[in-house]
Design a protein around this motif. Structure first.
Motif, PDB file in Angstrom:
ATOM      1  N   ALA A 142      10.736 108.797  75.510  1.00 32.50           N
ATOM      2  CA  ALA A 142      11.642 109.128  76.614  1.00 32.50           C
ATOM      3  C   ALA A 142      13.023 108.549  76.294  1.00 32.50           C
ATOM      4  CB  ALA A 142      11.109 108.624  77.945  1.00 32.50           C
ATOM      5  N   ASP A 143      13.844 108.284  77.301  1.00 34.19           N
ATOM      6  CA  ASP A 143      15.206 107.796  77.029  1.00 34.19           C
ATOM      7  C   ASP A 143      15.272 106.289  76.932  1.00 34.19           C
ATOM      8  OD1 ASP A 143      16.425 110.255  76.897  1.00 34.19           O
ATOM      9  OD2 ASP A 143      16.690 110.366  79.087  1.00 34.19           O
ATOM     10  N   ASP A 144      14.387 105.626  77.680  1.00 35.43           N
ATOM     11  CA  ASP A 144      14.598 104.196  77.875  1.00 35.43           C
ATOM     12  C   ASP A 144      13.381 103.353  77.505  1.00 35.43           C
ATOM     13  OD1 ASP A 144      12.854 104.960  79.808  1.00 35.43           O
ATOM     14  OD2 ASP A 144      14.074 104.337  81.518  1.00 35.43           O
ATOM     15  N   SER A 145      12.383 103.964  76.854  1.00 34.52           N
ATOM     16  CA  SER A 145      11.132 103.245  76.626  1.00 34.52           C
ATOM     17  C   SER A 145      10.897 102.923  75.159  1.00 34.52           C
ATOM     18  CB  SER A 145       9.945 104.037  77.167  1.00 34.52           C
ATOM     19  OG  SER A 145      10.102 104.257  78.546  1.00 34.52           O
ATOM     20  N   VAL A 146      10.070 101.919  74.963  1.00 39.82           N
ATOM     21  CA  VAL A 146       9.620 101.494  73.639  1.00 39.82           C
ATOM     22  C   VAL A 146       8.122 101.733  73.591  1.00 39.82           C
ATOM     23  CG1 VAL A 146       9.335  99.510  72.103  1.00 39.82           C
ATOM     24  CG2 VAL A 146      11.389  99.699  73.540  1.00 39.82           C
ATOM     25  N   ARG A 147       7.641 102.332  72.506  1.00 35.12           N
ATOM     26  CA  ARG A 147       6.188 102.542  72.416  1.00 35.12           C
ATOM     27  C   ARG A 147       5.642 101.868  71.162  1.00 35.12           C
ATOM     28  NH1 ARG A 147       5.802 108.970  70.417  1.00 35.12           N
ATOM     29  NH2 ARG A 147       7.938 108.970  69.657  1.00 35.12           N
ATOM     30  N   LEU A 148       4.474 101.313  71.282  1.00 33.92           N
ATOM     31  CA  LEU A 148       3.779 100.739  70.127  1.00 33.92           C
ATOM     32  C   LEU A 148       2.731 101.732  69.657  1.00 33.92           C
ATOM     33  CD1 LEU A 148       3.294  97.064  71.369  1.00 33.92           C
ATOM     34  CD2 LEU A 148       5.243  98.098  70.165  1.00 33.92           C
ATOM     35  N   ARG A 149       2.818 102.086  68.392  1.00 40.80           N
ATOM     36  CA  ARG A 149       1.852 103.026  67.809  1.00 40.80           C
ATOM     37  C   ARG A 149       1.394 102.506  66.448  1.00 40.80           C
ATOM     38  NH1 ARG A 149       2.633 106.455  72.159  1.00 40.80           N
ATOM     39  NH2 ARG A 149       2.288 104.440  73.091  1.00 40.80           N
ATOM     40  N   PRO A 150       0.853 101.277  66.410  1.00 42.87           N
ATOM     41  CA  PRO A 150       0.453 100.755  65.106  1.00 42.87           C
ATOM     42  C   PRO A 150      -0.782 101.474  64.565  1.00 42.87           C
ATOM     43  CG  PRO A 150      -0.308  99.293  66.842  1.00 42.87           C
ATOM     44  CD  PRO A 150       0.517 100.367  67.514  1.00 42.87           C
ATOM     45  N   THR A 151      -1.195 101.094  63.381  1.00 39.98           N
ATOM     46  CA  THR A 151      -2.399 101.664  62.787  1.00 39.98           C
ATOM     47  C   THR A 151      -3.632 101.085  63.479  1.00 39.98           C
ATOM     48  OG1 THR A 151      -2.793  99.893  61.204  1.00 39.98           O
ATOM     49  CG2 THR A 151      -1.194 101.583  60.562  1.00 39.98           C
ATOM     50  N   LEU A 152      -4.807 101.553  63.077  1.00 37.82           N
ATOM     51  CA  LEU A 152      -6.056 101.018  63.622  1.00 37.82           C
ATOM     52  C   LEU A 152      -6.485  99.756  62.882  1.00 37.82           C
ATOM     53  CD1 LEU A 152      -7.979 104.389  64.030  1.00 37.82           C
ATOM     54  CD2 LEU A 152      -6.660 103.148  65.754  1.00 37.82           C
ATOM     55  N   VAL A 153      -5.705  99.352  61.873  1.00 37.45           N
ATOM     56  CA  VAL A 153      -6.013  98.092  61.177  1.00 37.45           C
ATOM     57  C   VAL A 153      -4.949  97.040  61.518  1.00 37.45           C
ATOM     58  CG1 VAL A 153      -7.369  99.137  59.353  1.00 37.45           C
ATOM     59  CG2 VAL A 153      -4.899  98.951  59.072  1.00 37.45           C
ATOM     60  N   PHE A 154      -4.333  97.225  62.668  1.00 42.53           N
ATOM     61  CA  PHE A 154      -3.395  96.260  63.223  1.00 42.53           C
ATOM     62  C   PHE A 154      -4.238  95.174  63.901  1.00 42.53           C
ATOM     63  CE2 PHE A 154      -0.544  94.883  66.704  1.00 42.53           C
ATOM     64  CZ  PHE A 154       0.674  94.741  66.040  1.00 42.53           C
ATOM     65  N   GLU A 155      -4.009  93.922  63.520  1.00 44.59           N
ATOM     66  CA  GLU A 155      -4.882  92.844  64.009  1.00 44.59           C
ATOM     67  C   GLU A 155      -4.080  91.772  64.743  1.00 44.59           C
ATOM     68  OE1 GLU A 155      -7.107  91.811  60.459  1.00 44.59           O
ATOM     69  OE2 GLU A 155      -8.405  93.545  60.753  1.00 44.59           O
ATOM     70  N   GLU A 156      -4.787  90.753  65.208  1.00 39.55           N
ATOM     71  CA  GLU A 156      -4.122  89.702  65.979  1.00 39.55           C
ATOM     72  C   GLU A 156      -2.972  89.073  65.202  1.00 39.55           C
ATOM     73  OE1 GLU A 156      -7.347  90.195  65.902  1.00 39.55           O
ATOM     74  OE2 GLU A 156      -8.178  90.016  67.939  1.00 39.55           O
ATOM     75  N   LYS A 157      -3.161  88.896  63.883  1.00 41.57           N
ATOM     76  CA  LYS A 157      -2.088  88.257  63.099  1.00 41.57           C
ATOM     77  C   LYS A 157      -0.825  89.125  63.090  1.00 41.57           C
ATOM     78  CE  LYS A 157      -3.949  90.099  58.766  1.00 41.57           C
ATOM     79  NZ  LYS A 157      -4.666  89.858  57.535  1.00 41.57           N
ATOM     80  N   HIS A 158      -1.008  90.443  63.108  1.00 41.61           N
ATOM     81  CA  HIS A 158       0.159  91.319  63.178  1.00 41.61           C
ATOM     82  C   HIS A 158       0.777  91.277  64.569  1.00 41.61           C
ATOM     83  CE1 HIS A 158      -2.637  93.207  60.134  1.00 41.61           C
ATOM     84  NE2 HIS A 158      -1.569  92.932  59.401  1.00 41.61           N
ATOM     85  N   ALA A 159      -0.097  91.205  65.568  1.00 45.46           N
ATOM     86  CA  ALA A 159       0.388  91.118  66.947  1.00 45.46           C
ATOM     87  C   ALA A 159       1.257  89.867  67.117  1.00 45.46           C
ATOM     88  CB  ALA A 159      -0.789  91.096  67.918  1.00 45.46           C
ATOM     89  N   ASP A 160       0.825  88.771  66.503  1.00 49.64           N
ATOM     90  CA  ASP A 160       1.609  87.528  66.590  1.00 49.64           C
ATOM     91  C   ASP A 160       3.003  87.712  65.979  1.00 49.64           C
ATOM     92  OD1 ASP A 160      -0.470  86.237  67.844  1.00 49.64           O
ATOM     93  OD2 ASP A 160      -1.256  85.316  66.001  1.00 49.64           O
ATOM     94  N   ILE A 161       3.040  88.367  64.829  1.00 48.75           N
ATOM     95  CA  ILE A 161       4.340  88.597  64.176  1.00 48.75           C
ATOM     96  C   ILE A 161       5.216  89.494  65.042  1.00 48.75           C
ATOM     97  CG2 ILE A 161       5.442  89.724  62.177  1.00 48.75           C
ATOM     98  CD1 ILE A 161       2.951  88.793  60.537  1.00 48.75           C
ATOM     99  N   LEU A 162       4.593  90.527  65.585  1.00 49.59           N
ATOM    100  CA  LEU A 162       5.342  91.456  66.440  1.00 49.59           C
ATOM    101  C   LEU A 162       5.918  90.743  67.657  1.00 49.59           C
ATOM    102  CD1 LEU A 162       6.194  94.299  67.435  1.00 49.59           C
ATOM    103  CD2 LEU A 162       3.907  94.527  68.427  1.00 49.59           C
ATOM    104  N   VAL A 163       5.076  89.963  68.321  1.00 50.30           N
ATOM    105  CA  VAL A 163       5.523  89.291  69.550  1.00 50.30           C
ATOM    106  C   VAL A 163       6.629  88.266  69.229  1.00 50.30           C
ATOM    107  CG1 VAL A 163       4.818  87.763  71.426  1.00 50.30           C
ATOM    108  CG2 VAL A 163       3.379  89.715  70.804  1.00 50.30           C
ATOM    109  N   ALA A 164       6.449  87.543  68.136  1.00 58.72           N
ATOM    110  CA  ALA A 164       7.493  86.584  67.742  1.00 58.72           C
ATOM    111  C   ALA A 164       8.813  87.302  67.461  1.00 58.72           C
ATOM    112  CB  ALA A 164       7.038  85.801  66.509  1.00 58.72           C
ATOM    113  N   ALA A 165       8.720  88.455  66.816  1.00 54.15           N
ATOM    114  CA  ALA A 165       9.937  89.215  66.501  1.00 54.15           C
ATOM    115  C   ALA A 165      10.617  89.701  67.783  1.00 54.15           C
ATOM    116  CB  ALA A 165       9.584  90.394  65.592  1.00 54.15           C
TER     117      ALA A 165
END
Lengths: 489, 471
Positions: free
Chosen positions: B440-463
């Motif tokens: 849409a105009d104002d939204s952010v969507r997360l569409r990671p792979t199915l091998v996205f894990e907690e360690k990646h989530a941590d990096i994403l959230v920190a970023a």
């Protein structure tokens, strides 16, 4: 011509290998068809097809093929029959089954990466996509058209070409102005002025695909169109030439003039702006209907005069089969078409264009997730390079001339069964009419029973669509089977 | 060892930010050069797929981004997945690439086996498939199936066409080319060909200057968030939207043959609706003799925590058609009613009728998802990520509005105050090594792979925190 210059460094090798070009690729190709089962489809094919029918619509299956055992011009079926194939997956196998050069391309690192890492091309193209295009699809581009937009099928290619034409025509009308508030609002209701009321003009008996926009321009057969909503787009007659051409020159010119006049009056009387006209060099599905360069030059002139984008649909005619790389090269037009679409034998699909304004002013308009498929573009590159290296366009022209002359003599013996042989000087892109639909279907079945897989088109026509590695010796087998079949009719 | 580590022992431990600008020098050169022959104005950067690995995408300038956009939600198992590499090199795949059949005429001996692999992960209640080449293609083929079915209901499945139908159709006129409609929703996205474009209602730029069928749009629920604090209001919203659908069935100028809906409207802003809303649609379509088509192009194949997004709704009876593409790599639609196959051959037909090369890949993707239960993993990681994002949201509420996708695994989105803020955020995320997409105009969507894990989530959230802390 321009392509001969480009291919010059490879010409020497081509001449050396030309005579045995098919054996070079396929030393183990069968010498003749092999028929093992009493019927085609045989028992194994029938069993497998019934199983397939449980999960996938199988009502149009001819037979179940064994692609692992198919080779060169021969398709193997599940019963072990090996048929000389002059239909070639509805005209879409360029270099024979299991061509070793295509196997190499399929095994290459770039192919593997393209298969497992399919990109959203217009957002994250790979480092080599430009080069893949330049070495293949763009190297093969028709004269005057130096840009490409890639799609996934012939229908897709045509519909994207229509989109390009609509956006171009509206943009021209709009001039320097942006979209109006009314356009922005109405388009979300599928209403004008934001949604276009412009149209695409096509010809009687044309085939341009089966999605909703492309199907609205398809006029081949009712069964292709019934029960599908369509846009109210106009059509205009395509010449119906009389054969042999040299005996009916005056009549045929009059017929083409009539169609050109009708075209002009359709354009003048259209209540809606015609954004584009689309035409096949030979109306293939519609019956292999040809017209002369004079007619196509006339169409080009009228589209120029009336500011209509001229789209040539080379989905079936393109990539060498007509004895030119692109069939519209036979016309020597005074100015190139605006858009040329391709698919089938190129394995990759899309459209070529030259005018940069055919790319919409704003990004994300001619756009989708994948915007093509690099794995198919890599295959197209390999196909193009082999065609050049082995001079397969000229090869096809020569084999086609031989085949045409022999067919003329052969079919001439059965004037009450067959007529209107066409495709002279047009490579192996040859067809003829049978006296009735029943005879046509009988010929197709009998040919298959004798080891030749052959296809029909139009109401009662037979079309030849062999590979570009079809040689005189294959032609002789085809001719011999046709002779037997017609004698037995 | 985690699935991701098993697949990708060499996956980077963290993003590499090698340049200040994104796209940087080499990407810009590449974009300009490609632009001479191919429209490259939408290019984010030129990617180096050889160097991409797992959840990380490399660009030509040496940046290595954690990719939570994944080719517009279409990379299922990470870049250069070794299992898919093996499949790509198999004899079966090579033959499929070089001997591409006209599947409707000359299916290969292995066609049934290839299709059966796909059907192993079919949505509950679906046991047949028709294959296509893209999401738009899949949807349009589903529309065709719907129109064939609808007319066959009126005419009788085995009844011949009338002479009037046969003559009018060649003029693109009724009754042969009937006036029938597909109903879709405001903010829906179903593709960009002409009929799919007529059902798409996401943004004007997706539609402008294209002829469109005069098909109706209903309203899709706009929920208030957080959901648990707005139960009553959202329930009313469901009822309001269903009443509009019902009304359109009664009043639209031409008959509505099918209702087309995404389990989550993705391009349109990640708009969710309740199981009750979707069951309501199911009931209305049954009542009016129309088909229900679920567009699972973006939501399908595991990312919502179930193999198919609509399985969250437990619809009864199941939808009539379910379309797929993107992460499955192959496209098409699932169905179960044998009468959705038209009565005559050559009606639902085209040259290729799909692509076995892509279908083989889909089968392999399905197998891996089942083998490693990657939908459940996505659900687990998504729950972990959502919780962390809720904490970020409480710190930076202005930059993370309407956080949505709870219990929908990693299929998560939120909004910013406007397009400018959102676009700035997407660009800023690249400077901390994350490739992330909007909708849409104002939204952010997360569409990671199915091998996205907690360690990646941590990096994403920190970023995300790093970027937002600078605002």
């Amino acid at each position: 011509m321009y392509r001969a210059v480009k291919s010059n460094p490879l010409k020497r090798i081509a001449t050396q290998s030309k005579r045995f070009v098919c054996s070079k690729y396929f030393p183990e190709e069968p010498i003749v068809p092999t028929i093992l089962s009493s019927h085609i489809p045989g028992p194994v094919s029938t069993k497998l097809n019934n199983e397939l029918g449980e999960v996938y619509s199988n009502s149009a299956t001819y037979f179940v093929a064994d692609y692992f055992c198919s080779i060169g011009n021969y398709i193997s079926d599940a019963d072990g029959n090996k048929l000389l194939d002059v239909y070639c997956q509805i005209s879409s196998i360029p270099l024979g089954y299991n061509n070793p050069e295509l196997i190499k391309a399929a095994q290459s690192e770039e192919m593997i990466s393209a298969i497992v890492n399919r990109p959203a091309l217009a957002c994250f193209p790979s480092t080599n996509y430009k080069q893949i295009l330049e070495d293949g699809i763009l190297a093969a581009a028709p004269a005057g058209l130096d840009k490409v937009w890639t799609g996934l099928s012939g229908s897709d290619a045509n519909e994207m070409a229509y989109k390009a034409a609509f956006m171009y025509a509206h943009s021209k009308k709009r001039g320097e102005n942006g979209f109006t508030a009314e356009e922005l609002k109405s388009v979300m209701e599928n209403k004008t002025p934001g949604a276009s009321d412009m149209v695409i003009l096509s010809f009687n008996k044309a085939f341009h695909g089966r999605l909703f926009g492309s199907l609205s321009t398809t006029r081949s057969k009712e069964i292709h169109k019934l029960d599908i909503p369509a846009f109210p787009w106009p059509k205009t007659p395509f010449p119906q030439l009389k054969y042999p051409l040299n005996e009916y020159e005056a009549e045929n010119k009059a017929e083409e003039d009539r169609c050109l006049q009708e075209l002009e009056s359709t354009i003048k009387n259209s209540s809606k702006k015609i954004a584009a006209l689309i035409v096949e060099p030979v109306q293939a599905e519609g019956g292999d209907n040809h017209a002369t360069p004079y007619f196509f030059q006339g169409v080009r002139d009228l589209t120029k005069k009336h500011d209509i984008i001229f789209i040539v649909d080379e989905v079936q005619t393109g990539v060498g089969a007509s004895g030119k790389f692109w069939a519209h090269e036979h016309w020597n037009l005074t100015s190139p078409p605006d858009i040329v679409t391709f698919s089938k034998k190129f394995q990759a699909a899309g459209f070529y264009f030259g005018n940069p304004d055919l790319q919409p002013k704003q990004p994300y308009r001619q756009f989708n997730t994948w915007c093509g498929d690099p794995s198919k573009a890599i295959l197209a590159k390999a196909i193009y390079q082999e065609i050049v290296k082995s001079d397969l366009v000229n090869h096809t022209a020569q084999v086609g001339d031989y085949l045409y002359a022999q067919l003329k003599a052969l079919l001439g013996k059965f004037p009450d069964k067959v007529s209107n042989l066409r495709g002279e000087n047009y490579g192996t892109f040859i067809a003829w009419d049978c006296a009735t639909l029943e005879i046509r279907n009988q010929v197709l079945l009998s040919c298959r029973a004798k080891g030749v897989n052959i296809g029909g088109c139009g109401d009662a026509s037979i079309r030849l669509r062999p590979t570009l590695l079809f040689e005189k010796r294959h032609a002789d087998i085809l001719l011999s089977v046709l002779e037997d079949v017609h004698k037995a009719l | 060892m985690s699935i991701c580590s098993q697949y990708f022992p060499e996956e980077p431990k963290a993003p590499v930010v090698a340049t200040q600008e994104h796209p940087s020098v080499k990407s810009k050169v590449g974009i300009a050069s490609l632009g001479k022959v191919f429209d490259s104005r939408g290019v984010y950067f030129v990617a180096d797929y050889q160097k991409s690995n797992g959840n990380y995408i490399a660009d030509v300038d040496g940046n290595v981004y954690l990719d939570v956009y994944a080719q517009i939600a279409s990379i299922p198992l990470g870049y250069n997945n070794p299992v898919l590499h093996e499949v790509a090199q198999s004899d079966k795949m090579i033959r499929a690439i070089i001997d591409r059949p006209a599947l409707g005429n000359f299916p290969g001996k292995d066609a049934e086996e290839i299709i059966s692999e796909i059907l192993k992960v079919a949505p509950k209640g679906q046991d047949k498939v028709w294959s296509a080449l893209s999401g738009a293609d899949a949807n349009e083929l589903a529309f065709k199936a719907t129109f064939f079915w609808y007319q066959a209901q009126k005419r009788g499945y085995n009844t011949e066409f009338s002479s009037e139908e046969v003559s009018s159709v060649m003029h693109n006129q009724a009754p042969g080319s009937p006036e029938l409609a597909i109903l879709s929703f405001e903010r829906a996205f179903h593709g960009r060909l002409f009929a799919s474009g007529s059902t798409t209602c996401s943004k004007p730029i997706h539609k402008l200057d294209m002829p469109a069928f005069k098909w109706p749009k209903a309203q899709f629920p706009s929920y208030k968030y957080p959901l648990d604090a707005n139960v009553e209001a959202n329930k009313k919203e469901d009822a309001r939207c269903l009443a509009i659908v019902e009304e359109l069935f009664k009043t639209w100028s031409v008959p509505i043959a099918g209702v087309l809906v995404e389990p989550i409207q993705s391009e349109g802003g990640d708009n969710h609706a309740s199981a009750e809303f979707f069951q309501g649609l199911r009931d209305i379509t049954l009542k009016h003799g129309a088909l229900l088509i679920m567009d699972e192009v973006q939501t399908g194949v595991g990312a919502t925590g179930k193999m198919w997004g609509h399985e969250h709704f437990n619809l009864s009876p199941p939808p009539d058609l379910v379309t797929f593409s993107k992460k499955f790599q192959s496209a098409g639609y699932f169905f179960h009613d044998p009468e959705i196959v038209p009565n005559f051959a050559y009606r639902q037909f085209n040259t290729w009728c799909g692509d076995p090369a892509r279908m083989i890949l889909a089968g392999a993707i399905g197998q891996e998802i089942v083998k490693h239960d990657l939908s459940s993993q996505a659900a687990r990681v998504g729950a972990y990520l959502f919780k962390k994002l809720e904490a970020v949201q409480s710190k930076y509420p202005e930059y993370m509005r309407d956080l949505r996708g709870k219990d929908r695994a990693t299929f998560i989105a939120w909004s910013l105050k406007d397009a400018a803020a959102r676009n700035k955020f997407l660009v800023d995320m690249k400077s901390v090594g994350v490739n992330i997409g909007g909708c849409a105009d104002d939204s952010v969507r997360l569409r990671p792979t199915l091998v996205f894990e907690e360690k990646h989530a941590d990096i994403l959230v920190a970023a995300i925190e790093k970027v937002l802390s600078g605002y």
